[in-house]
Design a protein around this motif. Sequence first.
Motif, PDB file in Angstrom:
ATOM      1  N   ALA A 195       0.831  11.487  -0.069  1.00  0.00           N
ATOM      2  CA  ALA A 195       1.862  10.798   0.710  1.00  0.00           C
ATOM      3  C   ALA A 195       1.388  10.576   2.148  1.00  0.00           C
ATOM      4  N   SER A 201       6.516   8.474   1.240  1.00  0.00           N
ATOM      5  CA  SER A 201       7.265   9.721   1.147  1.00  0.00           C
ATOM      6  C   SER A 201       6.721  10.538  -0.018  1.00  0.00           C
ATOM      7  N   GLU A 202       6.878  11.836   0.065  1.00  0.00           N
ATOM      8  CA  GLU A 202       6.399  12.709  -1.012  1.00  0.00           C
ATOM      9  C   GLU A 202       7.135  12.411  -2.321  1.00  0.00           C
TER      10      GLU A 202
END
Length: 235
Positions: A195, A201-202
């Motif tokens: 990410a 985003s993760e």
Amino acid sequence: MLNSSTSTVEVRSKVSDPGARTKVSLLVGNHLLCKSLARIIQQRADILVVGQSADFSNMALIIAKSQSDVILLDSVGANAVNRQCVTRMRDLNPNAQVLMIGMDGDEGAFLRAVRAGVSGYLLHEASPADVITAIRAVARGEAICPSQLSKALFDSLAGVREFTPRVRKMGLRLTRRQQELLPMVARGLTNKEIAYNLNLSEQTVKNHIHRMLRKIGADNRSEIIETARAEDLLN
């Protein structure tokens, strides 16, 4: 399917009650095939159809009510369920054996089915006699598979080769972003690290990895990489 004979290999055996009728549930997505199978099976005095459906949304209910000895899935049904579904079947009825029929001769699909816990695997050219023989075999606690796939089973068990599904070119199936993730997954980067590198985003990375697992039919990241290397998508 159901029109010619095919050879099979029986793998394991245990003694069963010779006087008991084998109860079979049919989870068959092809309506005509479902009716045909039910008619063929019901002609056998030692086998009883206790449930049949082409609707997999009520699969759990059918299995829970029937307490069948054998759960028979066709290729449509097999594609509609996954390893968790097979495990759920066995949870609902620990004594039930799962038999898949009308399958392709793909080693990867076959080995995934074995790992999921199926006891029988028949190809699409299987005859009615093959299906009846397989039902009786798995009901006795034996495992049955096409002879041409038995080598893959032995090699996998012996560790001669790692499990690597043979699939169509992944590059034709993965999105550009998912292909971008491949080398990072191969390097062992975590979702958080990927990410950071891609400015995502993760959770987005996690979603991409999950979709890749589903598309490829893999159980973990290692299998994604093994398949990618086999398809020459990684250096």
